[in-house]
Design a protein around this motif. Structure first.
Motif, PDB file in Angstrom:
ATOM      1  N   ILE A 137       0.856  -1.198   0.000  1.00  0.00           N
ATOM      2  CA  ILE A 137       0.000   0.000   0.000  1.00  0.00           C
ATOM      3  C   ILE A 137       0.890   1.246   0.000  1.00  0.00           C
ATOM      4  N   GLY A 138       1.886   1.272   0.871  1.00  0.00           N
ATOM      5  CA  GLY A 138       2.795   2.413   0.952  1.00  0.00           C
ATOM      6  C   GLY A 138       3.516   2.657  -0.359  1.00  0.00           C
ATOM      7  N   ALA A 139       3.966   1.590  -0.992  1.00  0.00           N
ATOM      8  CA  ALA A 139       4.652   1.732  -2.287  1.00  0.00           C
ATOM      9  C   ALA A 139       3.695   2.243  -3.353  1.00  0.00           C
ATOM     10  N   GLY A 140       2.471   1.759  -3.338  1.00  0.00           N
ATOM     11  CA  GLY A 140       1.479   2.210  -4.317  1.00  0.00           C
ATOM     12  C   GLY A 140       1.111   3.672  -4.141  1.00  0.00           C
ATOM     13  N   MET A 141       1.073   4.130  -2.907  1.00  0.00           N
ATOM     14  CA  MET A 141       0.709   5.518  -2.635  1.00  0.00           C
ATOM     15  C   MET A 141       1.825   6.491  -3.017  1.00  0.00           C
ATOM     16  N   GLN A 142       3.044   5.983  -3.236  1.00  0.00           N
ATOM     17  CA  GLN A 142       4.147   6.839  -3.677  1.00  0.00           C
ATOM     18  C   GLN A 142       3.855   7.458  -5.045  1.00  0.00           C
ATOM     19  N   HIS A 143       2.979   6.827  -5.807  1.00  0.00           N
ATOM     20  CA  HIS A 143       2.655   7.307  -7.150  1.00  0.00           C
ATOM     21  C   HIS A 143       1.499   8.313  -7.152  1.00  0.00           C
ATOM     22  N   VAL A 144       0.924   8.566  -5.988  1.00  0.00           N
ATOM     23  CA  VAL A 144      -0.196   9.507  -5.865  1.00  0.00           C
ATOM     24  C   VAL A 144       0.374  10.902  -5.597  1.00  0.00           C
ATOM     25  N   ASP A 145      -0.031  11.866  -6.395  1.00  0.00           N
ATOM     26  CA  ASP A 145       0.451  13.249  -6.273  1.00  0.00           C
ATOM     27  C   ASP A 145      -0.254  13.936  -5.100  1.00  0.00           C
ATOM     28  N   PRO A 146       0.460  14.223  -3.992  1.00  0.00           N
ATOM     29  CA  PRO A 146      -0.186  14.829  -2.824  1.00  0.00           C
ATOM     30  C   PRO A 146      -0.723  16.238  -3.083  1.00  0.00           C
ATOM     31  N   ALA A 147      -0.281  16.880  -4.144  1.00  0.00           N
ATOM     32  CA  ALA A 147      -0.823  18.195  -4.486  1.00  0.00           C
ATOM     33  C   ALA A 147      -2.186  18.058  -5.157  1.00  0.00           C
ATOM     34  N   ARG A 148      -2.502  16.865  -5.670  1.00  0.00           N
ATOM     35  CA  ARG A 148      -3.757  16.645  -6.400  1.00  0.00           C
ATOM     36  C   ARG A 148      -4.732  15.735  -5.650  1.00  0.00           C
ATOM     37  N   ILE A 149      -4.207  14.931  -4.724  1.00  0.00           N
ATOM     38  CA  ILE A 149      -5.035  13.970  -3.986  1.00  0.00           C
ATOM     39  C   ILE A 149      -4.626  14.031  -2.520  1.00  0.00           C
ATOM     40  N   LYS A 150      -5.589  14.376  -1.668  1.00  0.00           N
ATOM     41  CA  LYS A 150      -5.298  14.526  -0.238  1.00  0.00           C
ATOM     42  C   LYS A 150      -6.224  13.635   0.585  1.00  0.00           C
ATOM     43  N   PRO A 151      -5.664  12.822   1.483  1.00  0.00           N
ATOM     44  CA  PRO A 151      -6.518  12.096   2.417  1.00  0.00           C
ATOM     45  C   PRO A 151      -7.017  13.065   3.486  1.00  0.00           C
ATOM     46  N   LEU A 152      -8.327  13.165   3.649  1.00  0.00           N
ATOM     47  CA  LEU A 152      -8.886  14.094   4.636  1.00  0.00           C
ATOM     48  C   LEU A 152      -9.194  13.424   5.968  1.00  0.00           C
ATOM     49  N   ALA A 153      -9.706  12.198   5.904  1.00  0.00           N
ATOM     50  CA  ALA A 153     -10.066  11.492   7.143  1.00  0.00           C
ATOM     51  C   ALA A 153     -10.235  10.012   6.841  1.00  0.00           C
ATOM     52  N   GLN A 185     -10.457  12.907 -12.783  1.00  0.00           N
ATOM     53  CA  GLN A 185      -9.356  12.085 -13.281  1.00  0.00           C
ATOM     54  C   GLN A 185      -8.395  11.702 -12.149  1.00  0.00           C
ATOM     55  N   ASP A 186      -8.229  12.580 -11.183  1.00  0.00           N
ATOM     56  CA  ASP A 186      -7.372  12.273 -10.038  1.00  0.00           C
ATOM     57  C   ASP A 186      -7.997  11.165  -9.183  1.00  0.00           C
ATOM     58  N   ALA A 187      -9.298  11.231  -8.983  1.00  0.00           N
ATOM     59  CA  ALA A 187      -9.988  10.178  -8.237  1.00  0.00           C
ATOM     60  C   ALA A 187      -9.886   8.853  -8.981  1.00  0.00           C
ATOM     61  N   ASP A 188     -10.035   8.887 -10.300  1.00  0.00           N
ATOM     62  CA  ASP A 188      -9.896   7.664 -11.099  1.00  0.00           C
ATOM     63  C   ASP A 188      -8.491   7.083 -10.956  1.00  0.00           C
ATOM     64  N   ALA A 189      -7.467   7.949 -10.946  1.00  0.00           N
ATOM     65  CA  ALA A 189      -6.088   7.488 -10.775  1.00  0.00           C
ATOM     66  C   ALA A 189      -5.893   6.878  -9.391  1.00  0.00           C
ATOM     67  N   LEU A 190      -6.486   7.485  -8.380  1.00  0.00           N
ATOM     68  CA  LEU A 190      -6.390   6.953  -7.022  1.00  0.00           C
ATOM     69  C   LEU A 190      -7.056   5.588  -6.944  1.00  0.00           C
ATOM     70  N   LEU A 191      -8.239   5.469  -7.517  1.00  0.00           N
ATOM     71  CA  LEU A 191      -8.935   4.179  -7.507  1.00  0.00           C
ATOM     72  C   LEU A 191      -8.118   3.103  -8.213  1.00  0.00           C
ATOM     73  N   ALA A 192      -7.474   3.458  -9.317  1.00  0.00           N
ATOM     74  CA  ALA A 192      -6.629   2.500 -10.038  1.00  0.00           C
ATOM     75  C   ALA A 192      -5.430   2.087  -9.184  1.00  0.00           C
ATOM     76  N   ALA A 193      -4.827   3.061  -8.482  1.00  0.00           N
ATOM     77  CA  ALA A 193      -3.685   2.764  -7.623  1.00  0.00           C
ATOM     78  C   ALA A 193      -4.088   1.849  -6.472  1.00  0.00           C
ATOM     79  N   ILE A 194      -5.245   2.109  -5.894  1.00  0.00           N
ATOM     80  CA  ILE A 194      -5.746   1.266  -4.807  1.00  0.00           C
ATOM     81  C   ILE A 194      -5.988  -0.149  -5.322  1.00  0.00           C
ATOM     82  N   ASP A 195      -6.640  -0.258  -6.462  1.00  0.00           N
ATOM     83  CA  ASP A 195      -6.942  -1.562  -7.047  1.00  0.00           C
ATOM     84  C   ASP A 195      -5.658  -2.344  -7.331  1.00  0.00           C
ATOM     85  N   ALA A 196      -4.629  -1.662  -7.816  1.00  0.00           N
ATOM     86  CA  ALA A 196      -3.368  -2.321  -8.175  1.00  0.00           C
ATOM     87  C   ALA A 196      -2.655  -2.923  -6.963  1.00  0.00           C
ATOM     88  N   THR A 197      -2.974  -2.468  -5.753  1.00  0.00           N
ATOM     89  CA  THR A 197      -2.330  -3.016  -4.559  1.00  0.00           C
ATOM     90  C   THR A 197      -2.924  -4.361  -4.149  1.00  0.00           C
TER      91      THR A 197
END
Length: 115
Positions: free
Chosen positions: A30-46, A72-84
């Motif tokens: 999960i940690g490795a997969g989240m490295q590909h998520v741009d924190p300027a475009r996708i932020k975990p709120l809670a 598109q950012d949400a779609d990328a996040l969902l793809a990253a989550i799925d890939a884990t």
């Protein structure tokens, strides 16, 4: 305008069967997969467990709320989550949409057609 992604999820029997070492390896993935998520475009709120004593709650165990710049950012996040391999271990419901204010939302509700 922001785009919100809300996840509701529950552990599967595959997760509860994993030993501590296997769970740690999954969290590393999960940690490795989240490295590909741009924190300027996708932020975990809670994130956390769902209180089951709230009226009209859901049966899922946990929730996560993400703020994305656009769909598109949400779609990328969902793809990253799925890939884990997340969905092997957690049954997930996704809720997503553009973020608006109270007055905008009341107008959207008022505009619904009559039955």
């Amino acid at each position: 305008m922001s785009y919100m992604l809300i996840e509701l999820y529950t552990a599967t029997p595959a997760w509860t069967a994993l030993d501590a070492l296997s769970r740690a390896a999954f969290f590393a993935r999960i940690g490795a997969g989240m490295q590909h998520v741009d924190p300027a475009r996708i932020k975990p709120l809670a994130m956390g467990p769902i209180d089951q004593d709230v009226p009209h709650t859901r049966a899922e165990q946990f929730y996560a709320v993400w703020q994305c710049n656009e769909r598109q950012d949400a779609d990328a996040l969902l793809a990253a989550i799925d890939a884990t391999g997340w969905h092997t271990y957690f049954t997930t419901t996704h809720v997503a949409g553009s973020a608006g204010g109270l007055q905008q939302h009341l107008a959207e509700l008022a505009a619904l057609p009559k039955a």
